[in-house]
Design a protein around this motif. Structure first.
Motif, PDB file in Angstrom:
ATOM      1  N   ARG A  66       0.841  -1.199   0.000  1.00 16.14           N
ATOM      2  CA  ARG A  66       0.000   0.000   0.000  1.00 16.14           C
ATOM      3  C   ARG A  66       0.870   1.240   0.000  1.00 16.14           C
ATOM      4  O   ARG A  66       2.017   1.216   0.401  1.00 16.14           O
ATOM      5  CB  ARG A  66      -0.929  -0.006   1.208  1.00 16.14           C
ATOM      6  N   LYS A  67       0.279   2.324  -0.454  1.00 19.23           N
ATOM      7  CA  LYS A  67       0.949   3.619  -0.477  1.00 19.23           C
ATOM      8  C   LYS A  67       0.165   4.548   0.438  1.00 19.23           C
ATOM      9  O   LYS A  67      -1.049   4.716   0.275  1.00 19.23           O
ATOM     10  CB  LYS A  67       0.961   4.166  -1.915  1.00 19.23           C
ATOM     11  N   VAL A  68       0.850   5.123   1.416  1.00 17.51           N
ATOM     12  CA  VAL A  68       0.219   6.080   2.323  1.00 17.51           C
ATOM     13  C   VAL A  68       0.540   7.483   1.825  1.00 17.51           C
ATOM     14  O   VAL A  68       1.703   7.822   1.611  1.00 17.51           O
ATOM     15  CB  VAL A  68       0.718   5.898   3.771  1.00 17.51           C
ATOM     16  N   LEU A  69      -0.504   8.275   1.619  1.00 16.26           N
ATOM     17  CA  LEU A  69      -0.329   9.662   1.182  1.00 16.26           C
ATOM     18  C   LEU A  69      -0.085  10.518   2.428  1.00 16.26           C
ATOM     19  O   LEU A  69      -1.015  11.013   3.057  1.00 16.26           O
ATOM     20  CB  LEU A  69      -1.550  10.140   0.403  1.00 16.26           C
ATOM     21  N   GLU A  70       1.170  10.649   2.777  1.00 13.78           N
ATOM     22  CA  GLU A  70       1.556  11.294   4.037  1.00 13.78           C
ATOM     23  C   GLU A  70       1.103  12.748   4.136  1.00 13.78           C
ATOM     24  O   GLU A  70       0.883  13.253   5.232  1.00 13.78           O
ATOM     25  CB  GLU A  70       3.075  11.215   4.224  1.00 13.78           C
ATOM     26  N   THR A  77      -4.749   5.962   2.391  1.00 14.03           N
ATOM     27  CA  THR A  77      -3.970   4.804   1.964  1.00 14.03           C
ATOM     28  C   THR A  77      -4.539   4.272   0.654  1.00 14.03           C
ATOM     29  O   THR A  77      -5.745   4.094   0.521  1.00 14.03           O
ATOM     30  CB  THR A  77      -4.019   3.695   3.035  1.00 14.03           C
ATOM     31  N   ILE A  78      -3.651   4.022  -0.296  1.00 17.09           N
ATOM     32  CA  ILE A  78      -4.044   3.415  -1.563  1.00 17.09           C
ATOM     33  C   ILE A  78      -3.550   1.977  -1.550  1.00 17.09           C
ATOM     34  O   ILE A  78      -2.343   1.721  -1.439  1.00 17.09           O
ATOM     35  CB  ILE A  78      -3.445   4.186  -2.762  1.00 17.09           C
ATOM     36  N   ASN A  79      -4.487   1.038  -1.594  1.00 14.06           N
ATOM     37  CA  ASN A  79      -4.122  -0.372  -1.610  1.00 14.06           C
ATOM     38  C   ASN A  79      -3.593  -0.732  -2.990  1.00 14.06           C
ATOM     39  O   ASN A  79      -4.155  -0.339  -4.006  1.00 14.06           O
ATOM     40  CB  ASN A  79      -5.332  -1.238  -1.238  1.00 14.06           C
ATOM     41  N   LEU A  80      -2.504  -1.482  -3.018  1.00 16.22           N
ATOM     42  CA  LEU A  80      -1.850  -1.866  -4.265  1.00 16.22           C
ATOM     43  C   LEU A  80      -2.059  -3.362  -4.530  1.00 16.22           C
ATOM     44  O   LEU A  80      -2.254  -4.140  -3.592  1.00 16.22           O
ATOM     45  CB  LEU A  80      -0.347  -1.554  -4.180  1.00 16.22           C
ATOM     46  N   PRO A  81      -2.005  -3.762  -5.780  1.00 16.12           N
ATOM     47  CA  PRO A  81      -2.207  -5.184  -6.125  1.00 16.12           C
ATOM     48  C   PRO A  81      -0.988  -6.050  -5.766  1.00 16.12           C
ATOM     49  O   PRO A  81       0.074  -5.533  -5.440  1.00 16.12           O
ATOM     50  CB  PRO A  81      -2.426  -5.151  -7.638  1.00 16.12           C
ATOM     51  N   PHE A  82      -1.188  -7.335  -5.888  1.00 20.97           N
ATOM     52  CA  PHE A  82      -0.132  -8.345  -5.760  1.00 20.97           C
ATOM     53  C   PHE A  82       0.414  -8.504  -4.349  1.00 20.97           C
ATOM     54  O   PHE A  82       1.574  -8.831  -4.158  1.00 20.97           O
ATOM     55  CB  PHE A  82       1.016  -8.081  -6.750  1.00 20.97           C
ATOM     56  N   GLY A  83      -0.425  -8.293  -3.374  1.00 17.99           N
ATOM     57  CA  GLY A  83      -0.036  -8.527  -1.986  1.00 17.99           C
ATOM     58  C   GLY A  83      -1.147  -9.285  -1.284  1.00 17.99           C
ATOM     59  O   GLY A  83      -2.153  -9.649  -1.882  1.00 17.99           O
ATOM     60  N   ARG A  84      -0.949  -9.524  -0.014  1.00 12.92           N
ATOM     61  CA  ARG A  84      -2.010 -10.137   0.792  1.00 12.92           C
ATOM     62  C   ARG A  84      -3.050  -9.063   1.087  1.00 12.92           C
ATOM     63  O   ARG A  84      -2.719  -7.888   1.215  1.00 12.92           O
ATOM     64  CB  ARG A  84      -1.441 -10.688   2.098  1.00 12.92           C
ATOM     65  N   SER A  85      -4.287  -9.483   1.207  1.00 10.75           N
ATOM     66  CA  SER A  85      -5.339  -8.527   1.545  1.00 10.75           C
ATOM     67  C   SER A  85      -6.165  -9.061   2.701  1.00 10.75           C
ATOM     68  O   SER A  85      -6.150 -10.254   2.996  1.00 10.75           O
ATOM     69  CB  SER A  85      -6.234  -8.243   0.334  1.00 10.75           C
TER      70      SER A  85
END
Length: 130
Positions: A66-70, A77-85
């Motif tokens: 995920r990417k956190v927009l600090e 938080t933007i969840n990104l593909p190809f990880g555990r959810s």
């Protein structure tokens, strides 16, 4: 703060959501109010539950990537593909049709606690060592 937000279009949104619920649809919304305290539920979602008779169901979704927009006000938080959810669903929260202001505030706090618990559990699940 919440009353000011309703004046800026929140009332129209609340009416539209209530109409959707009245015809049997489910709706989802973010509980915290724009530029309020992050992860602190506003009264709008509690008011919708009171008016509609439908319960609030706290839900948290996250991914291990995920990417956190600090710089955003709420650290979006933007969840990104190809990880555990993980999706965590908490117990439903009911708001009585006759709830007074004090009860509405108690329910708002209950929603906040339930959403934070679901969020914490969702992060725990995806961030746990494998």
């Amino acid at each position: 703060e919440n009353a000011r937000h309703l004046d800026k279009g929140g009332a129209k949104a609340l009416i539209a959501l209530k109409k959707s619920l009245a015809v049997g649809k489910n709706v989802a919304m973010i509980a915290d109010i724009p530029h309020g305290t992050p992860r602190d539920a506003g009264l709008g979602i509690v008011l919708l539950a009171r008016l509609s008779g439908r319960p609030l169901v706290p839900v948290a979704i996250t991914t291990s990537r995920r990417k956190v927009l600090e710089k955003s006000w709420d650290k979006t938080t933007i969840n990104l593909p190809f990880g555990r959810s993980s999706i965590v669903i908490g117990p439903p929260i009911f708001v009585a049709a006759g709830a007074d202001d004090a009860e509405m505030e108690r329910k708002r706090q209950e929603v906040t606690v339930a959403l934070n618990a679901a969020t914490d559990e969702a992060y725990r699940l995806v961030d746990a060592p494998r």
